[in-house]
Scaffold this motif. Sequence first.
Motif, PDB file in Angstrom:
ATOM      1  N   TRP A  49       0.834  -1.195   0.000  1.00 56.14           N
ATOM      2  CA  TRP A  49       0.000   0.000   0.000  1.00 56.14           C
ATOM      3  C   TRP A  49       0.880   1.262   0.000  1.00 56.14           C
ATOM      4  O   TRP A  49       0.601   2.220  -0.729  1.00 56.14           O
ATOM      5  N   ALA A  50       1.948   1.249   0.811  1.00 61.61           N
ATOM      6  CA  ALA A  50       2.849   2.409   0.878  1.00 61.61           C
ATOM      7  C   ALA A  50       3.465   2.701  -0.486  1.00 61.61           C
ATOM      8  O   ALA A  50       3.550   3.863  -0.910  1.00 61.61           O
ATOM      9  N   VAL A  51       3.874   1.659  -1.206  1.00 59.65           N
ATOM     10  CA  VAL A  51       4.454   1.855  -2.538  1.00 59.65           C
ATOM     11  C   VAL A  51       3.385   2.405  -3.485  1.00 59.65           C
ATOM     12  O   VAL A  51       3.643   3.342  -4.248  1.00 59.65           O
ATOM     13  N   VAL A  67       8.450  -6.147   2.091  1.00 55.16           N
ATOM     14  CA  VAL A  67       8.927  -5.401   3.251  1.00 55.16           C
ATOM     15  C   VAL A  67      10.101  -6.193   3.801  1.00 55.16           C
ATOM     16  O   VAL A  67       9.968  -7.366   4.150  1.00 55.16           O
ATOM     17  N   PHE A  68      11.256  -5.564   3.848  1.00 61.78           N
ATOM     18  CA  PHE A  68      12.490  -6.213   4.275  1.00 61.78           C
ATOM     19  C   PHE A  68      12.623  -6.203   5.798  1.00 61.78           C
ATOM     20  O   PHE A  68      13.005  -7.195   6.414  1.00 61.78           O
ATOM     21  N   SER A  69      12.330  -5.060   6.419  1.00 60.19           N
ATOM     22  CA  SER A  69      12.399  -4.940   7.882  1.00 60.19           C
ATOM     23  C   SER A  69      11.446  -3.850   8.323  1.00 60.19           C
ATOM     24  O   SER A  69      10.957  -3.068   7.507  1.00 60.19           O
ATOM     25  N   GLY A  70      11.200  -3.800   9.636  1.00 59.45           N
ATOM     26  CA  GLY A  70      10.281  -2.780  10.113  1.00 59.45           C
ATOM     27  C   GLY A  70      10.259  -2.651  11.614  1.00 59.45           C
ATOM     28  O   GLY A  70      10.814  -3.469  12.353  1.00 59.45           O
ATOM     29  N   GLU A  71       9.601  -1.581  12.023  1.00 58.81           N
ATOM     30  CA  GLU A  71       9.367  -1.321  13.436  1.00 58.81           C
ATOM     31  C   GLU A  71       8.053  -0.580  13.552  1.00 58.81           C
ATOM     32  O   GLU A  71       7.560  -0.006  12.581  1.00 58.81           O
ATOM     33  N   LYS A  72       7.471  -0.645  14.750  1.00 59.79           N
ATOM     34  CA  LYS A  72       6.187   0.011  14.942  1.00 59.79           C
ATOM     35  C   LYS A  72       6.187   0.790  16.246  1.00 59.79           C
ATOM     36  O   LYS A  72       6.947   0.503  17.174  1.00 59.79           O
ATOM     37  N   VAL A  79      -1.354   3.156  14.898  1.00 58.89           N
ATOM     38  CA  VAL A  79      -0.003   2.600  14.979  1.00 58.89           C
ATOM     39  C   VAL A  79       0.812   3.220  13.848  1.00 58.89           C
ATOM     40  O   VAL A  79       0.359   3.295  12.703  1.00 58.89           O
ATOM     41  N   LYS A  80       2.007   3.672  14.189  1.00 59.36           N
ATOM     42  CA  LYS A  80       2.924   4.242  13.205  1.00 59.36           C
ATOM     43  C   LYS A  80       3.952   3.180  12.853  1.00 59.36           C
ATOM     44  O   LYS A  80       4.486   2.513  13.732  1.00 59.36           O
ATOM     45  N   TYR A  81       4.218   3.005  11.562  1.00 56.29           N
ATOM     46  CA  TYR A  81       5.166   2.009  11.098  1.00 56.29           C
ATOM     47  C   TYR A  81       6.311   2.677  10.335  1.00 56.29           C
ATOM     48  O   TYR A  81       6.100   3.649   9.609  1.00 56.29           O
ATOM     49  N   HIS A  82       7.490   2.119  10.506  1.00 54.57           N
ATOM     50  CA  HIS A  82       8.643   2.461   9.667  1.00 54.57           C
ATOM     51  C   HIS A  82       9.079   1.156   9.020  1.00 54.57           C
ATOM     52  O   HIS A  82       9.394   0.188   9.714  1.00 54.57           O
ATOM     53  N   ASP A  98      12.841   3.709   2.467  1.00 58.09           N
ATOM     54  CA  ASP A  98      12.286   3.919   3.805  1.00 58.09           C
ATOM     55  C   ASP A  98      10.888   4.478   3.653  1.00 58.09           C
ATOM     56  O   ASP A  98      10.684   5.446   2.910  1.00 58.09           O
ATOM     57  N   ALA A  99       9.946   3.872   4.355  1.00 55.11           N
ATOM     58  CA  ALA A  99       8.567   4.357   4.328  1.00 55.11           C
ATOM     59  C   ALA A  99       8.063   4.496   5.756  1.00 55.11           C
ATOM     60  O   ALA A  99       8.327   3.629   6.594  1.00 55.11           O
ATOM     61  N   GLU A 100       7.369   5.588   6.027  1.00 55.46           N
ATOM     62  CA  GLU A 100       6.670   5.762   7.306  1.00 55.46           C
ATOM     63  C   GLU A 100       5.202   5.963   6.998  1.00 55.46           C
ATOM     64  O   GLU A 100       4.844   6.734   6.099  1.00 55.46           O
ATOM     65  N   LEU A 101       4.367   5.262   7.748  1.00 51.80           N
ATOM     66  CA  LEU A 101       2.930   5.381   7.555  1.00 51.80           C
ATOM     67  C   LEU A 101       2.220   5.218   8.885  1.00 51.80           C
ATOM     68  O   LEU A 101       2.782   4.693   9.845  1.00 51.80           O
ATOM     69  N   ILE A 102       1.004   5.695   8.920  1.00 51.02           N
ATOM     70  CA  ILE A 102       0.158   5.525  10.091  1.00 51.02           C
ATOM     71  C   ILE A 102      -1.023   4.669   9.694  1.00 51.02           C
ATOM     72  O   ILE A 102      -1.724   4.970   8.713  1.00 51.02           O
ATOM     73  N   GLU A 103      -1.203   3.586  10.420  1.00 47.99           N
ATOM     74  CA  GLU A 103      -2.356   2.708  10.227  1.00 47.99           C
ATOM     75  C   GLU A 103      -3.408   3.183  11.221  1.00 47.99           C
ATOM     76  O   GLU A 103      -3.300   2.949  12.420  1.00 47.99           O
ATOM     77  N   GLY A 104      -4.358   3.916  10.719  1.00 48.20           N
ATOM     78  CA  GLY A 104      -5.429   4.467  11.548  1.00 48.20           C
ATOM     79  C   GLY A 104      -6.605   4.767  10.655  1.00 48.20           C
ATOM     80  O   GLY A 104      -6.759   4.173   9.593  1.00 48.20           O
ATOM     81  N   ASN A 105      -7.398   5.693  11.080  1.00 45.42           N
ATOM     82  CA  ASN A 105      -8.559   6.073  10.291  1.00 45.42           C
ATOM     83  C   ASN A 105      -8.449   7.558   9.981  1.00 45.42           C
ATOM     84  O   ASN A 105      -8.770   8.367  10.833  1.00 45.42           O
TER      85      ASN A 105
END
Length: 116
Positions: A49-51, A67-72, A79-82, A98-105
Motif C-alpha cells: 500500500w505504501a508503494v 517489506v524487508f524490515s520494520g518497526e512500529k 499505529v505508526k510504522y517504519h 524507507d517508508a513511514e505510515l500511520i495505520e489508523g482512520n
Amino acid sequence: MRTSSCLLLLAVVTIIAVVYPVTTSAQQPWHPIDGEDIDRPFYQILGGWAVMEHVKQAHDGLKFSKVFSGEKQDLSTSVKYHFVIIASDRGGKTDRYDAELIEGNPRRLISFAPAN
C-alpha cells in the motif's frame, strides 16, 4: 482584577500541563518487527500500500517486492510504522526505500524515500 485573572488562568494551565502531559509519538518507544513476523501478510500488504500511495504522488512506476524490515510505534488511536521496503523501478533496478505510515482512520503515508 484583569492581571489576577490572567495569572490564575496561567497557573491552572501550568498545573494541567504538569498533571496531564501531552504524549507525542516522539515519546513512544519503537518496537522492532522481528524475524518471521515481518513476512506476515498484514505487514506485506501495508508495504505494498505504501508503494502504491507513493506512486500515486510521484508517478515513478515503482513496483513493490517486499517489506524487508520494520518497526512500529503504538500511538493513542493508531499505529505508526517504519518499513524498509524493496521495490524495483521501471527499468527493473531493485533498491531499498524507507517508508513511514500511520495505520489508523484514515491510513496515511507520512514519508517515502530511498534508504540511506
